[in-house]
Design an enzyme around this catalytic site. Structure first.
Site, PDB file in Angstrom:
ATOM      1  N   SER A  63      -7.858 -11.226  34.820  1.00 14.43           N
ATOM      2  CA  SER A  63      -7.813 -10.136  35.797  1.00 14.43           C
ATOM      3  C   SER A  63      -6.725 -10.300  36.857  1.00 14.43           C
ATOM      4  O   SER A  63      -6.465  -9.366  37.620  1.00 14.43           O
ATOM      5  CB  SER A  63      -9.168  -9.990  36.493  1.00 14.43           C
ATOM      6  OG  SER A  63     -10.118  -9.446  35.611  1.00 14.43           O
ATOM      7  N   LYS A  66      -4.123  -7.634  36.879  1.00 16.76           N
ATOM      8  CA  LYS A  66      -4.377  -6.268  37.338  1.00 16.76           C
ATOM      9  C   LYS A  66      -3.417  -5.773  38.416  1.00 16.76           C
ATOM     10  O   LYS A  66      -2.903  -4.652  38.318  1.00 16.76           O
ATOM     11  CB  LYS A  66      -5.825  -6.140  37.807  1.00 16.76           C
ATOM     12  CG  LYS A  66      -6.836  -6.271  36.673  1.00 16.76           C
ATOM     13  CD  LYS A  66      -8.263  -6.323  37.185  1.00 16.76           C
ATOM     14  CE  LYS A  66      -9.261  -6.450  36.034  1.00 16.76           C
ATOM     15  NZ  LYS A  66     -10.645  -6.605  36.513  1.00 16.76           N
ATOM     16  N   TYR A 188      -4.876  -3.523  26.941  1.00 24.38           N
ATOM     17  CA  TYR A 188      -5.400  -4.163  28.147  1.00 24.38           C
ATOM     18  C   TYR A 188      -5.851  -5.595  27.855  1.00 24.38           C
ATOM     19  O   TYR A 188      -5.617  -6.518  28.640  1.00 24.38           O
ATOM     20  CB  TYR A 188      -6.564  -3.346  28.707  1.00 24.38           C
ATOM     21  CG  TYR A 188      -7.311  -4.039  29.815  1.00 24.38           C
ATOM     22  CD1 TYR A 188      -6.712  -4.258  31.050  1.00 24.38           C
ATOM     23  CD2 TYR A 188      -8.614  -4.498  29.618  1.00 24.38           C
ATOM     24  CE1 TYR A 188      -7.392  -4.911  32.069  1.00 24.38           C
ATOM     25  CE2 TYR A 188      -9.305  -5.152  30.627  1.00 24.38           C
ATOM     26  CZ  TYR A 188      -8.682  -5.350  31.848  1.00 24.38           C
ATOM     27  OH  TYR A 188      -9.357  -6.009  32.858  1.00 24.38           O
ATOM     28  N   TYR A 239     -13.601  -8.537  44.050  1.00 21.91           N
ATOM     29  CA  TYR A 239     -14.783  -7.848  43.530  1.00 21.91           C
ATOM     30  C   TYR A 239     -15.860  -7.668  44.611  1.00 21.91           C
ATOM     31  O   TYR A 239     -15.571  -7.290  45.734  1.00 21.91           O
ATOM     32  CB  TYR A 239     -15.346  -8.590  42.316  1.00 21.91           C
ATOM     33  CG  TYR A 239     -14.341  -8.814  41.225  1.00 21.91           C
ATOM     34  CD1 TYR A 239     -13.585  -7.758  40.724  1.00 21.91           C
ATOM     35  CD2 TYR A 239     -14.121 -10.079  40.688  1.00 21.91           C
ATOM     36  CE1 TYR A 239     -12.661  -7.948  39.718  1.00 21.91           C
ATOM     37  CE2 TYR A 239     -13.203 -10.283  39.672  1.00 21.91           C
ATOM     38  CZ  TYR A 239     -12.474  -9.213  39.200  1.00 21.91           C
ATOM     39  OH  TYR A 239     -11.564  -9.420  38.202  1.00 21.91           O
ATOM     40  N   VAL A 257     -11.248 -14.683  35.200  1.00 16.46           N
ATOM     41  CA  VAL A 257     -12.400 -15.413  34.675  1.00 16.46           C
ATOM     42  C   VAL A 257     -12.010 -16.666  33.886  1.00 16.46           C
ATOM     43  O   VAL A 257     -12.893 -17.441  33.504  1.00 16.46           O
ATOM     44  CB  VAL A 257     -13.288 -14.504  33.805  1.00 16.46           C
ATOM     45  CG1 VAL A 257     -13.927 -13.424  34.646  1.00 16.46           C
ATOM     46  CG2 VAL A 257     -12.513 -13.926  32.633  1.00 16.46           C
TER      47      VAL A 257
END
Length: 427
Positions: A63, A66, A188, A239, A257
Site C-alpha cells: 500500500s 498508493k 493494482y 488508515y 502490509v
C-alpha cells in the site's frame, strides 16, 4: 569521522524492543516472511542515505504504492477529474473496507483499497500491463534505480484478491470505475508487488519531501500534485489509526502490509522502516514505535511551531547609503518583516543596498514580497542596489552587470547587482 546519524539509527534499532505483532497471513507469500527483519533508512534532499539493519532485504511495496500512483493519476487526468472519482476524506475504516460514500458513491480517499483501485484505473494505459509499465517507470525515477515486480508475491496475492475484486465491481456499479474490474485489479495487484528496500523507500520519500524533485534536480512530481499527495497522506495514510499517528508523530506517512512504513518530513528528510509484524491496524508495529521515538528525539512533528528569529533584517547607515542586512531563510512571516522595515524608509534619493549575503533560501511568497518591496523603494526615488550572491531572488546577471529578474524585468525595472556590500557602496 563517522557521522553520528549512523550511530543514532543503529541505536534506534537496538532499543526498539520486542515485537508482538503478526505478519500478514492472508497472503501466502507474505505469511512466509521472516518476522524478525528490521531496517531503517533516512534520505536527505540532496541524496545522502543513512541505513541500518536489514537495509538491503527486498520486500513488496504494497500500500505504500498508493500515494505515488495517486500522483500519477492526477498528472494524467488532472486533479478535478480525479476528485470526481475519489474523495479526500479520512474514512476511519480498515484499509480493505468494502464501503463507498453513501451520497457520492466515491471511495473516501485514495489511501484505502477502494480509492487506490480507482487511482490505478485513472493511470493512462490500454490495459494492466501498460499502466504498470508507466507506474514502474515512475517508481524507478523516484527510487533512483529500476525496480521490478516480485512475481511470486503477485501470483500469491492475486489468488487471494476476491475482496479487491468485489471492491472493483462495486466501483464499476457506482460509476466510479472505468474499465474492466478484473484487468484493473490485476494491474493494482502488480503495482503492490513491486520489490523495494528501505533504502528505496527513503529516497522515494525524500523526493516527496523535496516538493517532487529528485536530488539531481529532476522534477518528477509537479509541486502542486506533490502537495495534494502529502496532504492526503497526512490525514488518511495510516488508515483507521490516522488520528493517533497525526497527533503522536505528526508527519505524512504510508504503511504497507509487507512491513514497510514510509514517512515524509517536508523540506527536510524522507524516512523508511521495515519490520514485518503488523499491529491491529495493519501497520508495522515496530515501525510505528521507531517513528514515535524519532519524533521525540528529532522533533519531526509538523505542528510543532518552528523557532523563528526575532529579527531577520537590520538597517544601518554607512558611507551615505542605507544598508538593509537580511538574514536567515525567508518564508511568508520573514518576508513580511522585511517589508515592514522597507516601509519605514522615507522617500528620497538615498542609495539603498539590500544585502542578502546571509540568506540562502527564500520561498516563492517571500521572494515576491522582497522584490515588490525593492520595486516600491525605487518608485520612492531610491537608487536600489542588490547584493545577492546566492541568487535567492532568482537573479541572473546580464553582460552589463545588471540583474534580469522575471517580474521586474517585464516591468522595466532592473536594479544593479553587486557581489558584495563594498562594491555596492562604491556604486
Amino acid at each position: 569521522m563517522q557521522t553520528p546519524i549512523i550511530d543514532y539509527i543503529n541505536l534506534l534499532l537496538e532499543t526498539v524492543g520486542e515485537d508482538s505483532g503478526e505478519v500478514a497471513s492472508y497472503i501466502p507469500e507474505l505469511a512466509r516472511a521472516d518476522p524478525d527483519r528490521l531496517a531503517i533508512a533516512m534520505a536527505t534532499l540532496d541524496g545522502e542515505v543513512y541505513v541500518a539493519g536489514d537495509c538491503d532485504v527486498e520486500f513488496t511495496i504494497q500500500s505504500i504504492s498508493k500515494p505515488f500512483t495517486y500522483a500519477l493519476a492526477i498528472a494524467d487526468q488532472g486533479l478535478d477529474v480525479v476528485l470526481k472519482h475519489i474523495d479526500v476524506e479520512p474514512s476511519g475504516d480498515a484499509f480493505n473496507e468494502i464501503s463507498l460514500d453513501p451520497v457520492t458513491g466515491k471511495p473516501r480517499n485514495p489511501m484505502i483499497n477502494a480509492g487506490a483501485i480507482a487511482s490505478h484505473a485513472l493511470v493512462r494505459g490500454d490495459d494492466a500491463e501498460a499502466r504498470v509499465e508507466r507506474i514502474l517507470e515512475l517508481y524507478g525515477r523516484l527510487a533512483g534505480r529500476p525496480l521490478t515486480i516480485a512475481e511470486d508475491v503477485f501470483e500469491s496475492e492475486l489468488s487471494e484478491a476476491d475482496r479487491n475484486m468485489a471492491l472493483a465491481y462495486m466501483l464499476r456499479t457506482a460509476g466510479t470505475l472505468d474499465g474492466d474490474p478484473t484487468d484493473v485489479v490485476r494491474g493494482y495487484t502488480r503495482q503492490c508487488s513491486v520489490s523495494v528496500t528501505v533504502r528505496d523507500l527513503a529516497r522515494m520519500a525524500s523526493v516527496l519531501a523535496a516538493g517532487g524533485r529528485t536530488p539531481n534536480g529532476d522534477q518528477v512530481i509537479d509541486s502542486d500534485v506533490n502537495r495534494q499527495v502529502l496532504s492526503v497522506m497526512a490525514t488518511c495514510g495510516m488508515y483507521d489509526s490516522a488520528g493517533d499517528w497525526l497527533t503522536s508523530v505528526g508527519i505524512p506517512a504510508k504503511s504497507g502490509v509487507a512491513g514497510g512504513l514510509m514517512g515524509v518530513l517536508p523540506g527536510q528528510v524522507g524516512i523508511a522502516v521495515f519490520s514485518p509484524r503488523l499491529d491491529a491496524h495493519g501497520n508495522s508495529s515496530r515501525g510505528v514505535r521507531l517513528f514515535e521515538r524519532m519524533n521525540r528525539d528529532l522533533g519531526l512533528h509538523l505542528m510543532a511551531g518552528p523557532e523563528t528569529s526575532s529579527s531577520v533584517s537590520r538597517r544601518i547607515e554607512r558611507d551615505g547609503a542605507t544598508v538593509h542586512e537580511i538574514m536567515g531563510d525567508l518564508h511568508f512571516s520573514e518576508g513580511e518583516q522585511v517589508l515592514r522595515v522597507f516601509a519605514k524608509e522615507p522617500p528620497g534619493d538615498t542609495p539603498v543596498i539590500v544585502d542578502l549575503d546571509r540568506v540562502h533560501r527564500a520561498n516563492d511568497i517571500a521572494r515576491r514580497s522582497v522584490l515588490e518591496g525593492i520595486r516600491r523603494l525605487n518608485l520612492d526615488g531610491h537608487d536600489v542596489r542588490i547584493v545577492d550572491p546566492w541568487g535567492v531572488l532568482g537573479t541572473a546577471e546580464t553582460g552589463t552587470g545588471e540583474l534580469v529578474r522575471g517580474e521586474q524585468a517585464r516591468g522595466g525595472y532592473v536594479p544593479a547587482s553587486y557581489p558584495d556590500v563594498e562594491s555596492a557602496l562604491r556604486g
